[in-house]
Design a protein around this motif. Structure first.
Motif, mmCIF file in Angstrom:
data_model
loop_
_atom_site.group_PDB
_atom_site.id
_atom_site.type_symbol
_atom_site.label_atom_id
_atom_site.label_comp_id
_atom_site.label_asym_id
_atom_site.label_seq_id
_atom_site.Cartn_x
_atom_site.Cartn_y
_atom_site.Cartn_z
ATOM 1 N N PRO A 43 -8.396 0.380 -2.755
ATOM 2 C CA PRO A 43 -7.171 1.410 -2.797
ATOM 3 C C PRO A 43 -5.781 0.454 -2.161
ATOM 4 C CG PRO A 43 -8.843 1.904 -0.854
ATOM 5 C CD PRO A 43 -9.522 0.625 -1.538
ATOM 6 N N GLN A 44 -5.807 -1.006 -1.707
ATOM 7 C CA GLN A 44 -5.079 -1.327 -1.498
ATOM 8 C C GLN A 44 -3.719 -1.780 -2.635
ATOM 9 O OE1 GLN A 44 -3.582 -5.281 -1.066
ATOM 10 N NE2 GLN A 44 -1.727 -4.278 -1.340
ATOM 11 N N HIS A 45 -2.842 -1.731 -3.569
ATOM 12 C CA HIS A 45 -2.658 -2.705 -4.342
ATOM 13 C C HIS A 45 -0.908 -2.441 -4.836
ATOM 14 C CE1 HIS A 45 -2.452 1.247 -6.904
ATOM 15 N NE2 HIS A 45 -3.384 1.773 -6.355
ATOM 16 N N GLY A 49 1.837 4.160 -3.472
ATOM 17 C CA GLY A 49 0.594 5.143 -3.959
ATOM 18 C C GLY A 49 -0.871 4.294 -4.222
ATOM 19 N N HIS A 50 -1.724 5.067 -3.362
ATOM 20 C CA HIS A 50 -3.108 4.417 -3.539
ATOM 21 C C HIS A 50 -4.084 4.860 -3.987
ATOM 22 C CE1 HIS A 50 -1.087 0.613 -2.336
ATOM 23 N NE2 HIS A 50 -0.898 1.266 -1.378
ATOM 24 N N ASP A 68 -11.292 7.212 -7.878
ATOM 25 C CA ASP A 68 -11.661 7.542 -6.482
ATOM 26 C C ASP A 68 -10.654 8.046 -5.712
ATOM 27 O OD1 ASP A 68 -12.814 7.713 -3.694
ATOM 28 O OD2 ASP A 68 -12.445 5.144 -3.693
ATOM 29 N N PRO A 69 -9.880 9.511 -6.489
ATOM 30 C CA PRO A 69 -9.231 8.930 -5.817
ATOM 31 C C PRO A 69 -8.704 9.938 -3.711
ATOM 32 C CG PRO A 69 -9.293 10.998 -6.547
ATOM 33 C CD PRO A 69 -10.563 10.029 -6.724
ATOM 34 N N TYR A 71 -6.596 9.332 -1.485
ATOM 35 C CA TYR A 71 -6.794 8.421 -0.138
ATOM 36 C C TYR A 71 -5.238 8.882 0.407
ATOM 37 C CZ TYR A 71 -10.188 4.934 -1.210
ATOM 38 O OH TYR A 71 -11.361 4.534 -1.422
ATOM 39 N N LEU B 34 1.636 -1.121 1.238
ATOM 40 C CA LEU B 34 0.763 -0.260 1.763
ATOM 41 C C LEU B 34 1.156 0.926 1.494
ATOM 42 C CD1 LEU B 34 -2.537 -0.687 2.517
ATOM 43 C CD2 LEU B 34 -1.318 0.063 5.041
ATOM 44 N N VAL B 35 1.752 0.857 -0.061
ATOM 45 C CA VAL B 35 2.090 2.749 0.592
ATOM 46 C C VAL B 35 1.101 3.610 0.648
ATOM 47 C CG1 VAL B 35 4.488 4.398 -1.463
ATOM 48 C CG2 VAL B 35 4.035 2.002 -1.701
ATOM 49 N N SER B 77 -4.343 9.194 5.647
ATOM 50 C CA SER B 77 -5.827 10.193 5.536
ATOM 51 C C SER B 77 -6.915 9.807 6.082
ATOM 52 C CB SER B 77 -5.633 10.739 4.323
ATOM 53 O OG SER B 77 -6.301 9.618 3.787
ATOM 54 N N LYS B 79 -9.412 8.876 4.847
ATOM 55 C CA LYS B 79 -10.314 7.997 3.756
ATOM 56 C C LYS B 79 -9.487 6.713 3.960
ATOM 57 C CE LYS B 79 -12.562 9.133 -1.314
ATOM 58 N NZ LYS B 79 -11.968 9.824 -1.775
ATOM 59 N N MET B 80 -7.392 6.857 4.079
ATOM 60 C CA MET B 80 -7.184 6.173 3.951
ATOM 61 C C MET B 80 -7.732 5.090 5.073
ATOM 62 S SD MET B 80 -5.148 4.472 1.767
ATOM 63 C CE MET B 80 -4.230 3.252 1.713
#
Lengths: 431, 362
Positions: A43-45, A49-50, A68-69, A71, B34-35, B77, B79-80
């Motif tokens: 998710p870090q890219h 938004g991630h 895999d949404p 986040y 890290l948005v 969140s 998950k995050m």
């Protein structure tokens, strides 16, 4: 070349289990046997938004992309069930704050539909101007993010400099740089002065001029074209099948724009074109959005010139302000008076909307936000001051399926370009 | 000593090379990309040409391995949270954290959501920048404050507020105890969910609904609820039949919705479909609905007929626990964190706001 398959006992790495990676059962084993790679993007890219995309590769060609949404999922639908209709206005613009006016507009229209309120003409034009400003802003934002994805940092600086003017215009209209919360049931929060209208018109000229420069630097740049042309092409049939929305659907040759199909605001009184392309590749998706900026500019200019000739004030429906009742009383007494709405709701918000209750039923609106259709369904029970159920379907969530399908057959290096061309914004998709 | 904040500062302030280390860290605060949420829009403005944060040596960068600053942009969140922690752990020392936005402080607009956590519980935070979203100036102030912290070794608030005493300002002798205001939020105990036909002026709709009713041949009952809105009521058993008949004209699903009617012990499942191929049907939204019992929430999936419904069905499984038969991804959480169970059911309660200062929320 002939492929040879060898039956070897394979085990996926333990991290897949220990890090709770959301891999469908059996996918790792199957890919190992087929000599495919499984790569986790995110998710870090580098994007905005991630989210995570699980990519299966054969060589460097993507055979499958699994999203895999979630986040940035913040549970807006649940929160909205516990808040007043008024309090939901700022909440529901948070999915895509650069597109605040369009997101507010959909929700507010659903309430107006339920209450059967007619919005004053002046307010409709102001709403249209705001919605188009936000549309330009979002298109520019995504153009900037696309150029970051392609490693073109200058291309990021230009649209954001243009966006600065839009933020300034929103600030002069509503007081906030991006989170306007300006549209309320029955109209808009306050009237827009003549000087602000002049400023908005100047902004359109500025953006028009700068877009021409931006065209030389990024849009028509051969490198941009080479990275985007013929990448992730979606056919018209597939676009319909997977339910793409907005500019991405129009880039596949389907002439569907909610503003034209089911007009709201002042769109049916202004002249503008639906931008359509036939190619369906990443470059077409980008160019459709660039051309929509020109259309939005034309809409804003027409709306500003109409607003100039309109008398000021009267931007809130008299139904909301409770003036209709008074007028009725007077009418019964024999006096007749033209009912006019107020020009400002500041300080009266709770008086007007605090105890707002909708009649029982289900009310659905579709609105064309910058990235596509946003759908609101309000289910009301007729007694509560909060919605019984509020369904928000954002464009990002609708085109995610098409986005994932379009990745099939692309090279891994193109993934960023496709991501950028869709302008996928996870806060918007996850809500 | 185990506090990473103290460790970082101690490292910068010790040894012969301390001035060099301080100078280097101060002018090269590279923030990892890290948005996490919508504040990213303002962060992008901060680093773009309008505000040009690079003047202070700070630069937004893609990879966490080459950065020393996290700017948490808004809500984290559930998950995050794990991703945030992993990103932080992979960064080289000394490293710093700035949290942007009201959501990062106490939850902001989403304070009672089932899916958010506070960033301060996950990573050690140096500075908070409040606002929803904070302006680029506000974020720059946070970065400048961090630079000062690196230089001097102690964290200082950039703004100080004097406590205000009402008695002194308003010259009131005594402050009366006031009754707490009544909450305007009113939630009906036994709400009625009724979706009924309405009389509207829509010529095309009347003939369209008559045709539709003939076509359905008793499989469902169609009626108009508004201009361009048609509602079809059917049963779970005949749902696929209705969907099959409608798929000739309507080619995609716009929304899958479930309504939890807890006091009647049922779920209402709704599919809103629309058409892209037929010009005159484009504005028409047809909602097909069926009721299922709450105790056995199973429903036939339509992804064979409309593939565009796939992700929304999985979302509804997350939210309500409705099992869509034939959808191969059932049983796995898709949108929400695995530890949250069916949050959108009405019996899943979230904290309610409290309108009394100092009191506890319900």
């Amino acid at each position: 070349m002939k492929e040879i398959s060898v039956e070897l006992p394979v085990e996926p790495p333990v991290e897949v289990k220990s890090l709770f990676l959301p891999v469908p059962p059996g996918l790792m084993e199957e890919s190992y046997k087929k000599d495919e790679l499984v790569i986790f993007v995110g998710p870090q890219h580098g994007g905005s938004g991630h989210m995570r995309i699980i990519v299966r590769l054969k060589g460097d060609v993507i055979t499958e992309a699994i999203p895999d949404p979630g986040y940035v999922h913040r549970g807006m639908e649940k929160l909205a069930e516990n808040r007043l209709y008024l309090q939901n206005i700022p909440l529901l613009e948070r999915p895509a704050i650069m597109d605040c006016a369009n997101f507010n507009l959909g929700y507010v229209r659903a309430i107006e539909k339920a209450l059967d309120i007619e919005v004053p003409e002046r307010a409709e034009y102001i709403r249209t101007i705001l919605a188009e400003l936000c549309r330009i802003g979002t298109h520019l934002y995504d153009a900037g993010i696309l150029s970051v994805f392609l490693g073109h940092t200058t291309g990021f600086m230009w649209p954001f400099a243009m966006r600065e003017m839009i933020c300034e215009a929103l600030m002069r209209v509503s007081g906030a740089r991006i989170t306007a919360s300006y549209i309320v049931p029955g109209g808009v929060r306050r009237d827009v002065g003549r000087d602000v209208l002049e400023y908005i018109k100047e902004v359109t000229f500025f953006i028009e001029r700068k877009t021409k420069d931006f065209e030389k630097i990024f849009i028509m740049n051969p490198v941009t074209a080479a990275r985007l042309k013929d990448v992730a092409t979606i056919s018209k049939k597939d676009a319909i099948k997977y339910g793409l929305v907005g500019p991405f659907l129009r880039a596949c040759g389907v002439e569907y724009d909610t503003r034209a199909v089911e007009p709201y605001g002042a769109y049916d009184q202004l002249s503008w074109d639906v931008v359509v392309a036939d190619e369906g590749d990443s470059y077409a998706r980008f160019l459709v959005r660039v051309n929509e900026i020109a259309q939005s500019i034309s809409i804003i200019r027409q709306a500003v010139s109409i607003l100039r000739s309109m008398p000021e004030g009267n931007v809130i429906s008299p139904d909301i302000a409770g003036k209709k009742k008074k007028a009725k009383k007077k009418e019964e007494e024999g006096e007749e008076e033209e009912v006019k709405g107020p020009s400002d709701v500041r300080g009266k918000l709770y008086r007007y909307y605090g105890r707002l209750t909708l009649p029982p039923g289900e009310y659905t609106t579709v609105t064309e936000a910058a990235r596509g259709t946003v759908l609101y369904t309000i289910v009301s029970d007729g007694q509560s001051t909060v919605p019984y159920r509020l369904r928000v379907v954002t464009p990002g969530w609708l085109y995610l399926k098409g986005f994932m399908e379009s990745l099939k057959g692309c090279r891994l290096a193109d993934l960023q370009a496709v991501y950028g061309s869709f302008g996928y914004f996870p806060p918007e998709a996850d809500r | 000593m185990n506090d990473p904040n103290i460790k970082n500062i101690k490292f910068l302030h010790s040894g012969l090379l301390s001035p060099v280390k301080k100078w280097g860290a101060k002018w090269s605060l590279w923030a990892v990309h890290l948005v996490t949420s919508c504040c990213g829009v303002e962060l992008a403005h901060t680093y773009a040409s309008g505000y040009d944060a690079e003047r202070w040596g700070t630069l937004n960068f893609g990879m966490m391995r080459q950065t020393n600053l996290i700017i948490v942009e808004g809500t984290i969140s559930k998950k995050m949270a794990k991703a945030l922690r992993m990103t932080w752990e992979q960064m080289p020392d000394p490293k710093f954290v700035i949290v942007m936005g009201a959501c990062g402080l106490e939850g902001g607009l989403f304070w009672n959501s089932y899916h958010i956590v506070k960033p301060s519980e996950i990573v050690p935070v140096d500075y908070f920048v409040p606002g929803c979203p904070p302006t680029p100036e506000g974020l720059m102030r946070g970065i400048l404050a961090l630079q000062k912290k690196i230089e001097s070794g102690e964290a200082k608030a950039t703004a100080k507020y004097q406590p205000v005493r009402l008695e002194e300002v308003l010259e009131i002798k005594e402050v009366k105890e006031r009754k707490p205001p009544k909450s305007p939020v009113k939630i009906a105990e036994k709400p009625e969910i009724k979706i009924e036909p309405r009389d509207v002026e829509w010529e095309f709709g009347k003939s369209f609904v008559d045709e539709l009713n003939q076509k359905l041949a008793g499989a469902g009952e169609a009626f108009i609820t508004d201009v361009n809105r048609v509602y079809i009521r059917t049963t779970k058993e005949r749902f696929l039949e209705v969907a099959e008949k409608l798929s000739e004209d309507f080619d995609h699903v716009k929304s899958v919705n479930v309504i939890d009617v807890i006091h009647e012990d049922k779920f209402i499942v709704e599919y809103t479909v629309s058409s892209y191929s037929s010009k005159e049907l484009m504005p028409v939204l047809v909602t097909i609905s069926a009721e299922i019992p709450r105790s056995n929430p199973r429903f036939p999936s339509v992804i064979d007929i409309w593939p565009s419904a796939d992700y929304q069905e999985r979302e509804m499984y997350d939210f309500f626990g409705v099992w869509f038969e034939n959808n191969p991804a059932m049983g796995e959480k898709f949108l929400i964190a695995p530890e949250v169970e069916t949050p959108l059911r009405k019996d899943f309660k979230i904290p309610q706001p409290n309108y009394v200062l100092g009191g506890e929320s319900e």
